[in-house]
Design a protein around this motif. Structure first.
Motif, PDB file in Angstrom:
ATOM      1  N   GLU A 194      12.818   3.749  -3.370  1.00  0.00           N
ATOM      2  CA  GLU A 194      11.606   3.838  -4.189  1.00  0.00           C
ATOM      3  C   GLU A 194      11.257   2.412  -4.624  1.00  0.00           C
ATOM      4  N   ILE A 195      10.350   1.763  -3.914  1.00  0.00           N
ATOM      5  CA  ILE A 195      10.086   0.343  -4.153  1.00  0.00           C
ATOM      6  C   ILE A 195       9.207   0.133  -5.374  1.00  0.00           C
ATOM      7  N   GLU A 196       9.349  -1.059  -6.006  1.00  0.00           N
ATOM      8  CA  GLU A 196       8.569  -1.433  -7.180  1.00  0.00           C
ATOM      9  C   GLU A 196       8.121  -2.883  -7.060  1.00  0.00           C
ATOM     10  N   LEU A 197       6.995  -3.187  -7.681  1.00  0.00           N
ATOM     11  CA  LEU A 197       6.514  -4.570  -7.715  1.00  0.00           C
ATOM     12  C   LEU A 197       7.508  -5.445  -8.480  1.00  0.00           C
ATOM     13  N   ASN A 253       0.840  -1.200   0.000  1.00  0.00           N
ATOM     14  CA  ASN A 253       0.000   0.000   0.000  1.00  0.00           C
ATOM     15  C   ASN A 253       0.874   1.249   0.000  1.00  0.00           C
ATOM     16  N   GLU A 254       0.218   2.391  -0.164  1.00  0.00           N
ATOM     17  CA  GLU A 254       0.958   3.661  -0.263  1.00  0.00           C
ATOM     18  C   GLU A 254       1.697   3.979   1.029  1.00  0.00           C
ATOM     19  N   ASN A 255       1.116   3.574   2.161  1.00  0.00           N
ATOM     20  CA  ASN A 255       1.768   3.855   3.445  1.00  0.00           C
ATOM     21  C   ASN A 255       3.105   3.119   3.547  1.00  0.00           C
ATOM     22  N   HIS A 256       3.133   1.868   3.094  1.00  0.00           N
ATOM     23  CA  HIS A 256       4.388   1.125   3.128  1.00  0.00           C
ATOM     24  C   HIS A 256       5.407   1.750   2.173  1.00  0.00           C
ATOM     25  N   LYS A 257       4.926   2.161   0.991  1.00  0.00           N
ATOM     26  CA  LYS A 257       5.825   2.802   0.037  1.00  0.00           C
ATOM     27  C   LYS A 257       6.433   4.069   0.631  1.00  0.00           C
ATOM     28  N   ARG A 258       5.597   4.842   1.362  1.00  0.00           N
ATOM     29  CA  ARG A 258       6.090   6.085   1.986  1.00  0.00           C
ATOM     30  C   ARG A 258       7.120   5.781   3.070  1.00  0.00           C
ATOM     31  N   ILE A 259       6.826   4.777   3.898  1.00  0.00           N
ATOM     32  CA  ILE A 259       7.721   4.451   5.011  1.00  0.00           C
ATOM     33  C   ILE A 259       9.070   3.944   4.497  1.00  0.00           C
ATOM     34  N   MET A 260       9.060   3.124   3.436  1.00  0.00           N
ATOM     35  CA  MET A 260      10.329   2.634   2.882  1.00  0.00           C
ATOM     36  C   MET A 260      11.169   3.794   2.353  1.00  0.00           C
TER      37      MET A 260
END
Length: 443
Positions: free
Chosen positions: A285-288, A271-278
Motif C-alpha cells: 500500500e504505497i504512500e507519498l 496515479n491510481e493504476n500504479h497504486k493498484r499494480i503495486m
C-alpha cells in the motif's frame, strides 16, 4: 516669605532693567550661571549671558511689543564659558513710573533637549528602518488609530492614514474584521496571522497580516502590524491547482502505470493504476513521501528498477523491457524513465511510465513468424519475386531475382535500391510502363 520661597526654588528668578543690569537674582539663578554672589553680576548686562545675539534681540523685541515672553528657548553661557539651554518666561513691570523693568524665570532644559534630541534621532532612525522595509508596516493605539506607519503602508491605502481608523478607509464589513482582530491582539497579547481579502484602489487584493501587541512603560498598548501582499501568490496557487487538476486527469485517464520520485527515491506522485499494480504484484500500500524500493519487498525486480532509476537521475532517458511473472500478472512491460529538471536544468527527480506490452510482444512474434514463413516460400520457388514502393524502390525480393539482376546488369541489389537505376535502359523503360499500370490498380 518671598525671599525664602525664591531661595528654595529650583528655577532661576531674576529682576532687572532692560539692556542695563540685574537688580535681583535668586540662588538658583546664580548656580545655573556659575556665580557665587550677586555682586559678580554688577557689571554684567542681561544680554551678555546669551550665546547668540539674535536670541537676545528676539526676547527684547517681544518684551517691547507684547510686554511678555513665554516659553522661549535660548542658549546661554555660564561664567566658565560652558553653555546650557534655558527656557525663559519674562514680563515687563511698571516701577517708579518707568516701564523698562522686568521680572522673569529661567529653567535649565539642557537634559530635556538632549532627551528630545535623542528621541528625534531614535524616531528618525526608526522611520528610516521601517521605510527601508519593502512590506507595509503600521502601529495603532488603543483607540485603533494609526499613529505610525511607513511609506509602503501609505501607498497601499492611497492616502495619509495618520489619526484615522479602518472605518475611515475600508468598507464597514471589512473594517469590522480588522477591528475584531485588533481587539483580540490588545486583549490577549497573542500574535495573530490573518489572511484578508481587501478592496484597495478599486482592486481586490489578498493580504497576509501579522499583528502583535506592544506595551510601553506607561502601560499603553499598541497594535503592530506587518502586511504582505500575497495576491500574486494566490493567483499562482490557483493556476497550480488548475494545472494539478489537469495533470491528475491525464494521469488517471491512461492505462499506463505512472509515478514520480525525488532524488532519494521517495514517491512525489503516482496515479491510481500504479497504486493498484503495486498492490497486485508486491502486496504494498504505497504512500507519498515513502521509498519506492522498500515497497518492492526484496523482489528480484528491485535490482533492475533501482539501477534504471539511478541512470535517469544521472540525466539519461532510459527505456527498458522486462518479463514479469507473478500470480496477479504475467507478461512483458516497457519502462520509460525521464529525468525531472528544475529551471536551472538540474535533475531533481525522475518520472516513470510503465506500459503493458504483452499484446505487442505477441503481435511482433506473430509478424516475425509470418515473415519467416513468407521468406521461406519466396526462397523455395524458382520464380523471381520482388515488391516495389511507389518510387520504384525495393521493399523485398528473393534470391532468384537478385541472381537474375546480377547476371543481366552485374549489380548486387539491396532493399531501398531503385529498380529503374539497376536495370539496363530498355528493360527499365518496360519496367516503368508495366509497374505504373500496377500502381494504377491494374494487374
Amino acid at each position: 516669605l518671598l525671599e525664602t520661597v525664591n531661595r528654595n526654588l529650583s528655577e532661576g528668578i531674576y529682576m532687572g532693567i532692560v539692556g542695563k543690569s540685574y537688580l535681583y537674582v535668586n540662588d538658583a539663578f546664580l548656580k545655573k550661571f556659575g556665580f557665587k554672589q550677586f555682586k559678580e553680576l554688577a557689571h554684567i548686562t542681561p544680554g551678555a549671558l546669551y550665546v547668540h545675539e539674535q536670541d537676545r534681540k528676539h526676547v527684547v523685541k517681544l518684551l517691547r511689543t507684547q510686554g511678555l515672553v513665554k516659553g522661549v528657548e535660548c542658549l546661554f553661557k555660564r561664567k566658565d564659558g560652558s553653555q546650557f539651554w534655558g527656557l525663559l518666561n519674562v514680563r515687563l513691570l511698571e516701577h517708579e513710573g518707568k516701564s523698562n523693568y522686568f521680572v522673569g524665570t529661567i529653567r535649565d532644559i539642557s537634559k530635556e533637549k538632549e532627551v528630545a534630541s535623542a528621541l528625534l534621532e531614535s524616531r528618525t532612525f526608526l522611520n528610516n528602518i521601517i521605510n527601508t522595509v519593502a512590506a507595509p508596516i503600521f502601529v495603532k493605539n488603543e483607540k485603533f488609530e494609526w499613529i505610525l506607519f511607513n511609506q509602503k503602508f501609505a501607498d497601499l491605502i492611497a492616502e495619509d492614514p495618520f489619526g484615522k481608523t479602518d472605518y475611515d478607509v475600508f468598507p464597514a464589513q471589512q473594517a469590522d474584521t480588522f477591528r475584531r482582530i485588533d481587539q483580540q491582539v490588545l486583549q490577549y497579547g497573542a500574535i495573530i496571522k490573518n489572511e484578508e481579502l481587501a478592496h484597495i484602489k478599486g482592486k481586490e487584493v489578498n493580504l497576509l497580516t501579522v499583528k502583535s501587541r506592544y506595551t510601553n512603560e506607561r502601560n499603553e498598548k499598541f497594535v503592530i502590524g506587518f502586511i504582505t501582499d500575497i495576491t500574486h501568490l494566490r493567483k499562482a496557487e490557483k493556476k497550480i491547482n488548475e494545472l494539478n487538476a489537469n495533470l491528475r486527469g491525464v494521469l488517471e485517464s491512461t492505462s499506463e502505470s505512472i509515478y514520480a520520485l525525488d532524488k532519494k527515491l521517495n514517491y512525489i506522485s503516482f496515479n491510481e493504476n500504479h497504486k493498484r499494480i503495486m498492490k497486485v504484484l508486491y502486496g504494498s500500500e504505497i504512500e507519498l513521501g515513502k521509498n519506492k524500493i522498500s515497497y518492492l519487498n526484496g523482489s528480484q525486480d528491485s535490482t533492475w528498477v533501482k539501477k534504471e532509476i539511478k541512470q535517469a537521475l544521472n540525466g539519461k532517458q532510459v527505456v527498458s523491457e522486462h518479463y514479469l511473472n507473478y500470480p496477479g500478472f504475467s507478461g512483458y512491460i516497457q519502462s520509460v524513465y525521464n529525468p525531472i529538471r528544475n529551471e536551472d536544468y538540474e535533475v531533481t527527480g525522475v518520472a516513470v511510465f510503465i506500459t503493458d506490452i504483452t499484446a505487442r510482444k505477441k503481435f511482433e512474434a506473430a509478424i516475425q513468424s509470418a515473415n519467416a514463413n513468407l521468406s521461406a516460400i519466396m526462397e523455395s520457388t524458382s520464380d523471381r519475386i520482388l515488391a516495389l514502393d511507389l518510387n520504384f524502390r525495393y521493399l523485398a525480393f528473393n534470391k532468384t531475382h537478385a541472381e537474375s539482376i546480377k547476371q543481366r546488369s552485374g549489380k548486387t541489389i539491396h532493399i531501398g535500391d531503385n529498380i529503374l537505376e539497376i536495370l539496363p535502359p530498355p528493360l527499365a523503360d518496360i519496367a516503368r510502363t508495366e509497374t505504373t499500370k500496377a500502381f494504377q490498380g491494374k494487374q
